[in-house]
Design a protein around this motif. Sequence first.
Motif, PDB file in Angstrom:
ATOM      1  N   LEU A 122      39.755  43.476  46.500  1.00 15.81           N
ATOM      2  CA  LEU A 122      38.827  44.462  45.945  1.00 15.81           C
ATOM      3  C   LEU A 122      38.762  44.370  44.421  1.00 15.81           C
ATOM      4  CD1 LEU A 122      36.942  46.733  46.788  1.00 15.81           C
ATOM      5  CD2 LEU A 122      38.879  48.306  46.674  1.00 15.81           C
ATOM      6  N   LEU A 123      39.882  44.053  43.770  1.00 18.68           N
ATOM      7  CA  LEU A 123      39.870  43.879  42.319  1.00 18.68           C
ATOM      8  C   LEU A 123      38.946  42.746  41.919  1.00 18.68           C
ATOM      9  CD1 LEU A 123      43.658  44.240  41.367  1.00 18.68           C
ATOM     10  CD2 LEU A 123      41.863  45.980  41.229  1.00 18.68           C
ATOM     11  N   THR A 124      39.018  41.650  42.643  1.00 18.30           N
ATOM     12  CA  THR A 124      38.180  40.490  42.334  1.00 18.30           C
ATOM     13  C   THR A 124      36.715  40.783  42.611  1.00 18.30           C
ATOM     14  OG1 THR A 124      40.035  39.036  42.877  1.00 18.30           O
ATOM     15  CG2 THR A 124      37.855  38.041  42.790  1.00 18.30           C
ATOM     16  N   ASN A 134      36.924  31.043  39.219  1.00 17.18           N
ATOM     17  CA  ASN A 134      38.219  31.386  38.650  1.00 17.18           C
ATOM     18  C   ASN A 134      39.171  31.871  39.733  1.00 17.18           C
ATOM     19  OD1 ASN A 134      37.455  30.830  35.968  1.00 17.18           O
ATOM     20  ND2 ASN A 134      36.412  32.812  35.857  1.00 17.18           N
ATOM     21  N   LEU A 135      40.431  32.045  39.371  1.00 11.67           N
ATOM     22  CA  LEU A 135      41.423  32.544  40.305  1.00 11.67           C
ATOM     23  C   LEU A 135      41.198  34.026  40.573  1.00 11.67           C
ATOM     24  CD1 LEU A 135      44.589  30.795  38.834  1.00 11.67           C
ATOM     25  CD2 LEU A 135      43.349  30.164  40.915  1.00 11.67           C
ATOM     26  N   PRO A 136      41.717  34.546  41.695  1.00 12.30           N
ATOM     27  CA  PRO A 136      41.601  35.988  41.967  1.00 12.30           C
ATOM     28  C   PRO A 136      42.219  36.822  40.854  1.00 12.30           C
ATOM     29  CG  PRO A 136      42.341  34.806  43.928  1.00 12.30           C
ATOM     30  CD  PRO A 136      42.361  33.811  42.795  1.00 12.30           C
ATOM     31  N   VAL A 137      41.706  38.015  40.678  1.00  6.55           N
ATOM     32  CA  VAL A 137      42.189  38.906  39.635  1.00  6.55           C
ATOM     33  C   VAL A 137      43.587  39.402  39.996  1.00  6.55           C
ATOM     34  CG1 VAL A 137      41.817  41.117  38.486  1.00  6.55           C
ATOM     35  CG2 VAL A 137      39.883  39.609  38.971  1.00  6.55           C
ATOM     36  N   ARG A 138      44.491  39.427  39.010  1.00  4.22           N
ATOM     37  CA  ARG A 138      45.853  39.912  39.188  1.00  4.22           C
ATOM     38  C   ARG A 138      46.176  40.942  38.099  1.00  4.22           C
ATOM     39  NH1 ARG A 138      49.400  36.973  37.648  1.00  4.22           N
ATOM     40  NH2 ARG A 138      48.205  35.332  36.609  1.00  4.22           N
ATOM     41  N   LEU A 139      47.024  41.887  38.450  1.00  2.33           N
ATOM     42  CA  LEU A 139      47.566  42.806  37.447  1.00  2.33           C
ATOM     43  C   LEU A 139      48.686  42.097  36.700  1.00  2.33           C
ATOM     44  CD1 LEU A 139      47.716  46.179  39.434  1.00  2.33           C
ATOM     45  CD2 LEU A 139      45.824  45.200  38.113  1.00  2.33           C
ATOM     46  N   LEU A 140      48.771  42.305  35.387  1.00  6.16           N
ATOM     47  CA  LEU A 140      49.725  41.591  34.550  1.00  6.16           C
ATOM     48  C   LEU A 140      50.938  42.425  34.166  1.00  6.16           C
ATOM     49  CD1 LEU A 140      47.198  39.776  32.182  1.00  6.16           C
ATOM     50  CD2 LEU A 140      48.431  38.810  34.135  1.00  6.16           C
ATOM     51  N   LEU A 183      35.192  52.483  43.009  1.00  9.67           N
ATOM     52  CA  LEU A 183      35.643  53.411  41.968  1.00  9.67           C
ATOM     53  C   LEU A 183      37.142  53.264  41.729  1.00  9.67           C
ATOM     54  CD1 LEU A 183      35.404  55.913  40.094  1.00  9.67           C
ATOM     55  CD2 LEU A 183      35.674  57.325  42.150  1.00  9.67           C
ATOM     56  N   LEU A 184      37.909  53.195  42.825  1.00  9.00           N
ATOM     57  CA  LEU A 184      39.361  53.046  42.687  1.00  9.00           C
ATOM     58  C   LEU A 184      39.708  51.731  42.010  1.00  9.00           C
ATOM     59  CD1 LEU A 184      42.290  53.833  43.244  1.00  9.00           C
ATOM     60  CD2 LEU A 184      42.039  52.819  45.533  1.00  9.00           C
ATOM     61  N   ALA A 185      39.111  50.629  42.461  1.00 10.32           N
ATOM     62  CA  ALA A 185      39.420  49.321  41.873  1.00 10.32           C
ATOM     63  C   ALA A 185      39.040  49.277  40.397  1.00 10.32           C
ATOM     64  CB  ALA A 185      38.695  48.216  42.649  1.00 10.32           C
ATOM     65  N   SER A 186      37.901  49.855  40.047  1.00  8.78           N
ATOM     66  CA  SER A 186      37.488  49.883  38.642  1.00  8.78           C
ATOM     67  C   SER A 186      38.472  50.690  37.804  1.00  8.78           C
ATOM     68  CB  SER A 186      36.088  50.485  38.516  1.00  8.78           C
ATOM     69  OG  SER A 186      35.142  49.714  39.215  1.00  8.78           O
ATOM     70  N   SER A 187      38.967  51.807  38.371  1.00 10.80           N
ATOM     71  CA  SER A 187      39.929  52.641  37.648  1.00 10.80           C
ATOM     72  C   SER A 187      41.243  51.895  37.440  1.00 10.80           C
ATOM     73  CB  SER A 187      40.177  53.936  38.417  1.00 10.80           C
ATOM     74  OG  SER A 187      38.988  54.700  38.533  1.00 10.80           O
ATOM     75  N   VAL A 188      41.659  51.112  38.430  1.00 15.07           N
ATOM     76  CA  VAL A 188      42.895  50.328  38.303  1.00 15.07           C
ATOM     77  C   VAL A 188      42.726  49.255  37.233  1.00 15.07           C
ATOM     78  CG1 VAL A 188      44.414  48.694  39.495  1.00 15.07           C
ATOM     79  CG2 VAL A 188      43.676  50.790  40.650  1.00 15.07           C
ATOM     80  N   LEU A 189      41.586  48.583  37.225  1.00 12.29           N
ATOM     81  CA  LEU A 189      41.342  47.550  36.207  1.00 12.29           C
ATOM     82  C   LEU A 189      41.296  48.149  34.805  1.00 12.29           C
ATOM     83  CD1 LEU A 189      38.653  45.342  37.990  1.00 12.29           C
ATOM     84  CD2 LEU A 189      41.053  44.778  37.578  1.00 12.29           C
ATOM     85  N   ALA A 190      40.784  49.374  34.706  1.00 14.24           N
ATOM     86  CA  ALA A 190      40.752  50.031  33.394  1.00 14.24           C
ATOM     87  C   ALA A 190      42.140  50.487  32.952  1.00 14.24           C
ATOM     88  CB  ALA A 190      39.802  51.227  33.434  1.00 14.24           C
ATOM     89  N   ALA A 191      43.018  50.777  33.913  1.00  8.45           N
ATOM     90  CA  ALA A 191      44.323  51.343  33.580  1.00  8.45           C
ATOM     91  C   ALA A 191      45.385  50.292  33.289  1.00  8.45           C
ATOM     92  CB  ALA A 191      44.800  52.247  34.722  1.00  8.45           C
ATOM     93  N   PRO A 193      46.804  46.238  32.426  1.00 13.05           N
ATOM     94  CA  PRO A 193      46.486  44.890  31.945  1.00 13.05           C
ATOM     95  C   PRO A 193      46.252  43.970  33.137  1.00 13.05           C
ATOM     96  CG  PRO A 193      48.450  45.763  30.861  1.00 13.05           C
ATOM     97  CD  PRO A 193      48.133  46.711  31.975  1.00 13.05           C
ATOM     98  N   ASN A 194      45.220  43.131  33.064  1.00 12.19           N
ATOM     99  CA  ASN A 194      44.886  42.281  34.199  1.00 12.19           C
ATOM    100  C   ASN A 194      44.176  41.021  33.733  1.00 12.19           C
ATOM    101  OD1 ASN A 194      41.751  42.724  34.547  1.00 12.19           O
ATOM    102  ND2 ASN A 194      42.645  44.736  34.145  1.00 12.19           N
TER     103      ASN A 194
END
Length: 313
Positions: A122-124, A134-140, A183-191, A193-194
């Motif tokens: 869902l993040l990707t 590109n590679l799938p999105v990951r939290l850093l 909405l949840l995934a967008s909030s996680v990406l905003a919160a 580093p990724n």
Amino acid sequence: MEPLVFESTDLGKTEEFLNQAYTKMQIGGGDSAVRTRISRQVADSVSVDRIQIGFEMSYDADPLGKICLCEVHSGSIRDHGSDGWQDGFRPGDLVSFAPPDRPYAGRICRSSYTITMFDPALLTQVAGVSRSGNLPVRLLAHRPHDRQAARQLSRTIAYLGDQAFPDPVVQGSPLIRASLAQLLASSVLAAFPNTATTAEDDGPDVRPASLKRALVYLESNLDQPIGVADIATAAGVTVRALQAAFRRHLDCTPLDHLRRLRLAEVRAELLAAGPSEQTVVAIATRWGFHHHGRMAAAYRELYGELPSTTLAR
């Protein structure tokens, strides 16, 4: 959908439930009275669990295969470790519990907390970067940027678990469920580093032909749960290039334009229906609008009148 509720004073039954609900794990503890309560709200691949562990419990768990967020409300979680790091969490902390593909272990000390889980894809899908190869999105990192970012994400999770997911209207609408997951995934990406937000700009603006493909795709899929990455794929461009084109040529985002198109469908149905045949809520829900106050405000801004006025006329 009724929430899933588990309550037990038996350590073995608690371990069995945790294995079924999360991943294979071994737990220990329970020298005093074992009290466990878990309540789960679910919408498609997203789950929000309210958990109360009334004793000291150690855990050693296999990878979850999902993004797992943990917000502590009382008590503490100690000696929690995964992927080479170890940390402890207190009331007010909201963290990414473990990478989806890594095991984790730690100790819960008479704590109440919220666990929110969803598919990492869902993040990707929301960021859209993998569509350009590109590679799938990951939290850093396992902690958010700052307290403000954590509070905003906490409000989103509370809204989903307490208001949105228990609503039968949400459970009956794939469009609304998809928008809430985004909405949840967008909030996680905003919160957090990724890898998506650290990516470089994807290049020049979209050509008119690509923008036209995007508009055709939107108009042909208004009744489907689509996101910005789906629109970019249909246009044959990256998400960043698509967003730049919409800002330049239409002075809005792709999802803003999608919302306007759906509001137009709402208006068409309101004009065609008699007051006794349909309700504003039913029509709005059919087009993916769950928060009817916000929908009415957007509708009035666009058309100069409330939806109820259109229906009455």
